[in-house]
Design a protein around this motif. Structure first.
Motif, PDB file in Angstrom:
ATOM      1  N   ILE A  81     129.701 167.572 113.340  1.00  0.00           N
ATOM      2  CA  ILE A  81     131.109 167.261 113.527  1.00  0.00           C
ATOM      3  C   ILE A  81     131.652 166.695 112.220  1.00  0.00           C
ATOM      4  O   ILE A  81     131.057 165.778 111.642  1.00  0.00           O
ATOM      5  CB  ILE A  81     131.317 166.246 114.665  1.00  0.00           C
ATOM      6  N   ASN A  82     132.755 167.245 111.738  1.00  0.00           N
ATOM      7  CA  ASN A  82     133.383 166.742 110.514  1.00  0.00           C
ATOM      8  C   ASN A  82     134.478 165.753 110.858  1.00  0.00           C
ATOM      9  O   ASN A  82     135.355 166.044 111.686  1.00  0.00           O
ATOM     10  CB  ASN A  82     133.986 167.895 109.704  1.00  0.00           C
ATOM     11  N   ILE A  83     134.424 164.574 110.241  1.00  0.00           N
ATOM     12  CA  ILE A  83     135.449 163.555 110.398  1.00  0.00           C
ATOM     13  C   ILE A  83     135.968 163.233 109.003  1.00  0.00           C
ATOM     14  O   ILE A  83     135.298 162.563 108.228  1.00  0.00           O
ATOM     15  CB  ILE A  83     134.896 162.294 111.080  1.00  0.00           C
ATOM     16  N   ASP A  84     137.150 163.751 108.693  1.00  0.00           N
ATOM     17  CA  ASP A  84     137.702 163.633 107.354  1.00  0.00           C
ATOM     18  C   ASP A  84     136.693 164.215 106.370  1.00  0.00           C
ATOM     19  O   ASP A  84     136.316 165.373 106.467  1.00  0.00           O
ATOM     20  CB  ASP A  84     138.070 162.177 107.056  1.00  0.00           C
ATOM     21  N   ASP A  85     136.178 163.420 105.425  1.00  0.00           N
ATOM     22  CA  ASP A  85     135.239 163.936 104.432  1.00  0.00           C
ATOM     23  C   ASP A  85     133.795 163.565 104.755  1.00  0.00           C
ATOM     24  O   ASP A  85     132.918 163.619 103.896  1.00  0.00           O
ATOM     25  CB  ASP A  85     135.600 163.428 103.029  1.00  0.00           C
ATOM     26  N   ILE A  86     133.525 163.209 106.011  1.00  0.00           N
ATOM     27  CA  ILE A  86     132.174 162.869 106.450  1.00  0.00           C
ATOM     28  C   ILE A  86     131.689 163.930 107.432  1.00  0.00           C
ATOM     29  O   ILE A  86     132.413 164.316 108.353  1.00  0.00           O
ATOM     30  CB  ILE A  86     132.142 161.500 107.168  1.00  0.00           C
ATOM     31  N   ARG A  87     130.488 164.418 107.204  1.00  0.00           N
ATOM     32  CA  ARG A  87     129.863 165.308 108.186  1.00  0.00           C
ATOM     33  C   ARG A  87     128.850 164.490 108.982  1.00  0.00           C
ATOM     34  O   ARG A  87     127.956 163.869 108.421  1.00  0.00           O
ATOM     35  CB  ARG A  87     129.162 166.476 107.506  1.00  0.00           C
ATOM     36  N   VAL A  88     129.010 164.494 110.302  1.00  0.00           N
ATOM     37  CA  VAL A  88     128.076 163.786 111.178  1.00  0.00           C
ATOM     38  C   VAL A  88     127.193 164.825 111.861  1.00  0.00           C
ATOM     39  O   VAL A  88     127.687 165.698 112.572  1.00  0.00           O
ATOM     40  CB  VAL A  88     128.817 162.934 112.228  1.00  0.00           C
ATOM     41  N   LYS A  89     125.914 164.727 111.600  1.00  0.00           N
ATOM     42  CA  LYS A  89     124.948 165.632 112.220  1.00  0.00           C
ATOM     43  C   LYS A  89     124.253 164.888 113.346  1.00  0.00           C
ATOM     44  O   LYS A  89     123.640 163.850 113.119  1.00  0.00           O
ATOM     45  CB  LYS A  89     123.921 166.112 111.191  1.00  0.00           C
ATOM     46  N   LEU A  90     124.382 165.401 114.550  1.00  0.00           N
ATOM     47  CA  LEU A  90     123.825 164.746 115.728  1.00  0.00           C
ATOM     48  C   LEU A  90     122.590 165.489 116.210  1.00  0.00           C
ATOM     49  O   LEU A  90     122.624 166.700 116.429  1.00  0.00           O
ATOM     50  CB  LEU A  90     124.867 164.692 116.845  1.00  0.00           C
ATOM     51  N   GLN A  91     121.514 164.752 116.370  1.00  0.00           N
ATOM     52  CA  GLN A  91     120.291 165.288 116.975  1.00  0.00           C
ATOM     53  C   GLN A  91     120.298 164.833 118.427  1.00  0.00           C
ATOM     54  O   GLN A  91     120.177 163.648 118.715  1.00  0.00           O
ATOM     55  CB  GLN A  91     119.060 164.761 116.250  1.00  0.00           C
ATOM     56  N   VAL A  92     120.454 165.766 119.346  1.00  0.00           N
ATOM     57  CA  VAL A  92     120.647 165.446 120.758  1.00  0.00           C
ATOM     58  C   VAL A  92     119.363 165.743 121.535  1.00  0.00           C
ATOM     59  O   VAL A  92     118.893 166.877 121.585  1.00  0.00           O
ATOM     60  CB  VAL A  92     121.813 166.268 121.354  1.00  0.00           C
ATOM     61  N   TRP A  93     118.806 164.692 122.140  1.00  0.00           N
ATOM     62  CA  TRP A  93     117.595 164.824 122.951  1.00  0.00           C
ATOM     63  C   TRP A  93     117.990 164.709 124.422  1.00  0.00           C
ATOM     64  O   TRP A  93     118.379 163.647 124.898  1.00  0.00           O
ATOM     65  CB  TRP A  93     116.582 163.742 122.579  1.00  0.00           C
ATOM     66  N   LYS A  97     140.498 165.074 111.973  1.00  0.00           N
ATOM     67  CA  LYS A  97     139.336 165.543 112.700  1.00  0.00           C
ATOM     68  C   LYS A  97     139.289 167.053 112.663  1.00  0.00           C
ATOM     69  O   LYS A  97     140.249 167.724 113.008  1.00  0.00           O
ATOM     70  CB  LYS A  97     139.383 165.078 114.148  1.00  0.00           C
ATOM     71  N   THR A  98     138.179 167.590 112.212  1.00  0.00           N
ATOM     72  CA  THR A  98     137.900 169.002 112.417  1.00  0.00           C
ATOM     73  C   THR A  98     136.484 169.072 112.922  1.00  0.00           C
ATOM     74  O   THR A  98     135.648 168.231 112.587  1.00  0.00           O
ATOM     75  CB  THR A  98     137.991 169.810 111.096  1.00  0.00           C
ATOM     76  N   GLU A  99     136.200 170.031 113.749  1.00  0.00           N
ATOM     77  CA  GLU A  99     134.873 170.107 114.326  1.00  0.00           C
ATOM     78  C   GLU A  99     134.247 171.440 113.986  1.00  0.00           C
ATOM     79  O   GLU A  99     134.878 172.480 114.113  1.00  0.00           O
ATOM     80  CB  GLU A  99     134.970 169.947 115.847  1.00  0.00           C
ATOM     81  N   THR A 100     133.004 171.396 113.528  1.00  0.00           N
ATOM     82  CA  THR A 100     132.266 172.630 113.253  1.00  0.00           C
ATOM     83  C   THR A 100     130.971 172.543 114.032  1.00  0.00           C
ATOM     84  O   THR A 100     129.907 172.292 113.472  1.00  0.00           O
ATOM     85  CB  THR A 100     131.974 172.776 111.746  1.00  0.00           C
ATOM     86  N   ALA A 101     131.057 172.704 115.322  1.00  0.00           N
ATOM     87  CA  ALA A 101     129.885 172.548 116.179  1.00  0.00           C
ATOM     88  C   ALA A 101     129.016 173.786 116.061  1.00  0.00           C
ATOM     89  O   ALA A 101     129.385 174.858 116.496  1.00  0.00           O
ATOM     90  CB  ALA A 101     130.314 172.339 117.635  1.00  0.00           C
ATOM     91  N   SER A 102     127.879 173.620 115.393  1.00  0.00           N
ATOM     92  CA  SER A 102     126.884 174.672 115.367  1.00  0.00           C
ATOM     93  C   SER A 102     125.747 174.196 116.245  1.00  0.00           C
ATOM     94  O   SER A 102     125.641 173.008 116.543  1.00  0.00           O
ATOM     95  CB  SER A 102     126.404 174.919 113.943  1.00  0.00           C
ATOM     96  N   TRP A 103     124.862 175.104 116.642  1.00  0.00           N
ATOM     97  CA  TRP A 103     123.845 174.608 117.551  1.00  0.00           C
ATOM     98  C   TRP A 103     122.538 175.343 117.429  1.00  0.00           C
ATOM     99  O   TRP A 103     122.471 176.469 116.990  1.00  0.00           O
ATOM    100  CB  TRP A 103     124.349 174.631 118.990  1.00  0.00           C
ATOM    101  N   SER A 104     121.484 174.616 117.782  1.00  0.00           N
ATOM    102  CA  SER A 104     120.164 175.200 117.905  1.00  0.00           C
ATOM    103  C   SER A 104     119.489 174.475 119.051  1.00  0.00           C
ATOM    104  O   SER A 104     119.915 173.398 119.447  1.00  0.00           O
ATOM    105  CB  SER A 104     119.354 175.017 116.620  1.00  0.00           C
ATOM    106  N   ILE A 105     118.461 175.059 119.598  1.00  0.00           N
ATOM    107  CA  ILE A 105     117.773 174.418 120.715  1.00  0.00           C
ATOM    108  C   ILE A 105     116.292 174.677 120.625  1.00  0.00           C
ATOM    109  O   ILE A 105     115.865 175.783 120.321  1.00  0.00           O
ATOM    110  CB  ILE A 105     118.320 174.907 122.082  1.00  0.00           C
ATOM    111  N   ASP A 106     115.506 173.650 120.843  1.00  0.00           N
ATOM    112  CA  ASP A 106     114.060 173.776 120.973  1.00  0.00           C
ATOM    113  C   ASP A 106     113.671 172.988 122.209  1.00  0.00           C
ATOM    114  O   ASP A 106     114.133 171.870 122.401  1.00  0.00           O
ATOM    115  CB  ASP A 106     113.332 173.190 119.756  1.00  0.00           C
ATOM    116  N   SER A 107     112.851 173.568 123.062  1.00  0.00           N
ATOM    117  CA  SER A 107     112.403 172.876 124.256  1.00  0.00           C
ATOM    118  C   SER A 107     111.093 172.176 123.962  1.00  0.00           C
ATOM    119  O   SER A 107     110.210 172.748 123.336  1.00  0.00           O
ATOM    120  CB  SER A 107     112.208 173.870 125.401  1.00  0.00           C
ATOM    121  N   ILE A 108     110.986 170.922 124.375  1.00  0.00           N
ATOM    122  CA  ILE A 108     109.803 170.130 124.096  1.00  0.00           C
ATOM    123  C   ILE A 108     109.189 169.674 125.417  1.00  0.00           C
ATOM    124  O   ILE A 108     109.882 169.175 126.285  1.00  0.00           O
ATOM    125  CB  ILE A 108     110.148 168.877 123.268  1.00  0.00           C
TER     126      ILE A 108
END
Length: 226
Positions: free
Chosen positions: A47-59, A203-214
């Protein structure tokens, strides 16, 4: 571009819609036939917030009782927690209180907490009021949101709130947290690490995604319905 990486753990009883909510946001889809999560599933989004990119690792953790003993290894070093319940099932609301105790016992650093009431499309069967849930969220230092994975309501606000809160950690002693902050060059490669200097303008959002099952710490074949 400055990038901050944070870890989110999604907790709640079986059947409250944790996986449906995450897949709706990150995968932009909904399936009524998602199988129960085994162990945990791992997703990423940006997710991009102004000039910051926030990368979220979602479990996304399993809600079944037999997997509960495994959950601590998934929320270790978490920066944020989503505590999800079904607004039509009081027992699922009660169950998130046990997760809060587990988090308080096992997570030492500051934690962004979001209490999330899912299935507001079933409002005629509501058993937990908004006021009751908001009061509880406030009592544990969290923020309350209501969503519908089925109708894609409110979910974007949950993830943006987490990203924005993490990006506002200007002045924090990052050495005391598990957050990673670094600069990337024009090719997206890490150029250097530095202290976070964030703003919350735009606010601009660039939601990309990947998934791995653990499951039991072993990687399984990726499957969008896990």
């Amino acid at each position: 571009m400055k990038t901050i990486e944070g870890k989110i753990v999604v907790l709640g009883a079986q059947g409250v819609g944790k996986t449906s909510m995450v897949v709706r946001y990150i995968g932009k889809m909904f399936s009524p036939h998602i199988s129960p999560t085994i162990g945990a599933s791992f997703f990423t989004c940006k997710i991009n917030i102004d000039d910051i990119r926030v990368k979220l690792q979602v479990w996304d953790t399993a809600g079944q009782e037999r997997f509960k003993s495994m959950t601590p290894m998934y929320y270790r070093n978490a920066n944020a927690a989503l505590l999800v319940f079904d607004i039509t099932q009081p027992s699922t609301f009660e169950s998130i209180q046990s997760w809060v105790k587990e988090l308080q016992k096992n997570v030492e650093e500051h934690l962004v907490i979001c209490v999330v009431g899912n299935k507001i499309d079933l409002h005629e069967h509501r058993r937990i009021t908004r006021d009751e849930a908001m009061k509880y969220a406030k009592s544990i230092g969290g923020t309350y949101f209501e969503v519908s994975a089925l109708q894609d309501q409110g979910i974007e606000q949950v993830f943006f709130h987490i990203a924005l809160t993490l990006a506002r950690l200007e002045g924090e002693d990052l050495a005391k947290t598990s957050l990673r902050v670094y600069e990337t060059d024009e090719n997206g490669l890490i150029a250097s690490t530095s202290n976070l200097k964030a703003t919350d303008v735009g606010k601009t959002e660039t939601a990309s995604w990947s998934i791995d099952s653990i499951a039991h710490a072993d990687s399984l074949k990726p499957n969008i319905c896990c």
